[in-house]
Scaffold this active site. Structure first.
Site, PDB file in Angstrom:
ATOM      1  N   HIS A 239       0.845  -1.202   0.000  1.00 40.99           N
ATOM      2  CA  HIS A 239       0.000   0.000   0.000  1.00 40.99           C
ATOM      3  C   HIS A 239       0.876   1.247   0.000  1.00 40.99           C
ATOM      4  O   HIS A 239       1.790   1.377   0.818  1.00 40.99           O
ATOM      5  CB  HIS A 239      -0.898  -0.019   1.243  1.00 40.99           C
ATOM      6  CG  HIS A 239      -1.887   1.105   1.316  1.00 40.99           C
ATOM      7  ND1 HIS A 239      -2.732   1.435   0.269  1.00 40.99           N
ATOM      8  CD2 HIS A 239      -2.172   1.982   2.321  1.00 40.99           C
ATOM      9  CE1 HIS A 239      -3.494   2.450   0.631  1.00 40.99           C
ATOM     10  NE2 HIS A 239      -3.161   2.806   1.856  1.00 40.99           N
TER      11      HIS A 239
ATOM     12  N   ASP B 257      -3.416   8.996   3.521  1.00 40.10           N
ATOM     13  CA  ASP B 257      -3.654   7.575   3.240  1.00 40.10           C
ATOM     14  C   ASP B 257      -5.005   7.451   2.551  1.00 40.10           C
ATOM     15  O   ASP B 257      -6.038   7.835   3.105  1.00 40.10           O
ATOM     16  CB  ASP B 257      -3.644   6.772   4.543  1.00 40.10           C
ATOM     17  CG  ASP B 257      -3.749   5.264   4.320  1.00 40.10           C
ATOM     18  OD1 ASP B 257      -4.216   4.844   3.241  1.00 40.10           O
ATOM     19  OD2 ASP B 257      -3.383   4.515   5.236  1.00 40.10           O
TER      20      ASP B 257
ATOM     21  N   CYS C 168      -3.906   2.951  -4.901  1.00 47.02           N
ATOM     22  CA  CYS C 168      -3.226   3.682  -3.829  1.00 47.02           C
ATOM     23  C   CYS C 168      -2.044   4.492  -4.365  1.00 47.02           C
ATOM     24  O   CYS C 168      -1.804   5.627  -3.928  1.00 47.02           O
ATOM     25  CB  CYS C 168      -2.753   2.725  -2.731  1.00 47.02           C
ATOM     26  SG  CYS C 168      -1.699   1.369  -3.291  1.00 47.02           S
TER      27      CYS C 168
END
Length: 320
Positions: free
Chosen positions: A209, A226, A279
């Protein structure tokens, strides 16, 4: 030589090598099977995380009585080619300039034809091959080369008048700093003063990620972004400690941190990804908006457009 001795020699020279070859093949097969299992494990982990966050998001929305947004969400398979998007793409504006037919053709040629190892762009002591650019196609995960190249394009744009000046650390900086401490990265800034810029970008890779940490020296903040809503206050503390050590080492003085703010952006404060693949794209686009001092207004629906746009930008070493 007797017949028995002759037969023993044959066994040694022919049977044993075959046996060794068979063992080698088994070991090689086992190694690739192991890699495939690890790859599947990572994908399943990412899919589970995306599904968990989605359930949490839907649950929160339900509690708030928010029925105004219809979500079309599904976690993609590893090599799945996406169907026609369920939502409209971005309309051509200054924020989302339309790719011309020639530009689209350039993107298609880069993604589809030729050798995987052909070099398609070069700069910032980095080379980008067709294989690298293909991480921007469909639902693939972006690799280090693409992210590092794009971050350097943001640094170049920061040289324009009226924009914040930018420094980026590459994707290997934070793991090195976290794992081995300041001494392991001390020489990374021997030719520049990081306190002379406005914004410092630090990509953070959490195994499967991508996230982003941003040091804003104007505002005295360290902020963590995030796209799956995670908190990482530790990363912010590590970077502030790095700034303290860098100031002591390079300038010979202590950095006053009493006015500094550390924060992880909440998921309702920044756009969130709706799949297990984007991501890296969100990380790059967070950085792109931040380094032009603009509100982060894109959403998941813009990602197919941004992927193709980034291919063109990397090919031409120029941001639109």
């Amino acid at each position: 030589m007797c017949f028995e001795s002759f037969m023993l020699v044959c066994v040694i020279y022919f049977v044993v090598p075959c046996f060794q070859a068979e063992l080698w093949i088994k070991e090689l097969t086992s190694m690739y099977d192991s890699r495939a299992r690890e790859r599947r494990r990572q994908i399943e982990e990412q899919e589970a995380l995306a599904a968990q966050l989605l359930r949490q998001r839907l649950s929160d929305d339900s509690q708030l009585g928010n029925r105004s947004v219809e979500l079309h969400v599904r976690v993609p398979l590893e090599k799945e080619v996406p169907l026609t998007p369920l939502v409209e793409g971005p309309k051509p504006t200054e924020e989302f300039p339309e790719l011309t037919e020639d530009m689209e053709g350039e993107v298609c040629r880069a993604l589809r034809g030729g050798s995987q190892d052909e070099m398609l762009s070069e700069g910032f002591r980095l080379t980008i091959t067709r294989k690298d650019l293909q991480t921007l196609s469909h639902l693939n995960w972006l690799n280090d080369e693409v992210i590092n190249f794009y971050m350097n394009l943001l640094v170049e744009r920061g040289k324009d008048p009226g924009l914040p000046t930018v420094h980026t650390f590459n994707t290997f900086f934070f793991p090195k700093l976290r794992g081995a401490g300041y001494s392991a990265v001390r020489r990374w800034t021997k030719k520049m003063d990081i306190f002379s810029v406005d914004v410092i970008l630090v990509p953070v890779h959490l195994g499967v990620h991508w996230c982003l940490s941003v040091v804003d020296l104007r505002k005295k903040t360290v902020t963590y972004f995030d796209s799956m809503g995670g908190n990482n206050d530790e990363a912010c503390r590590i970077l502030l400690q790095y700034l303290q050590q860098e100031s002591k080492d390079k300038k010979g003085k202590d950095l006053d941190t009493s006015e500094w703010t550390l924060q992880s952006k909440k998921r309702n404060e920044i756009p969130q990804q709706m799949n297990g693949s984007d991501c890296g794209m969100f990380t790059c686009k967070y950085a792109e908006y931040i380094t032009k001092d603009k509100p982060i207004t894109f959403t998941q629906k813009h990602m197919p457009y941004f992927r193709r746009r980034m291919v063109w930008e990397i090919l031409n070493r120029k941001l639109l």
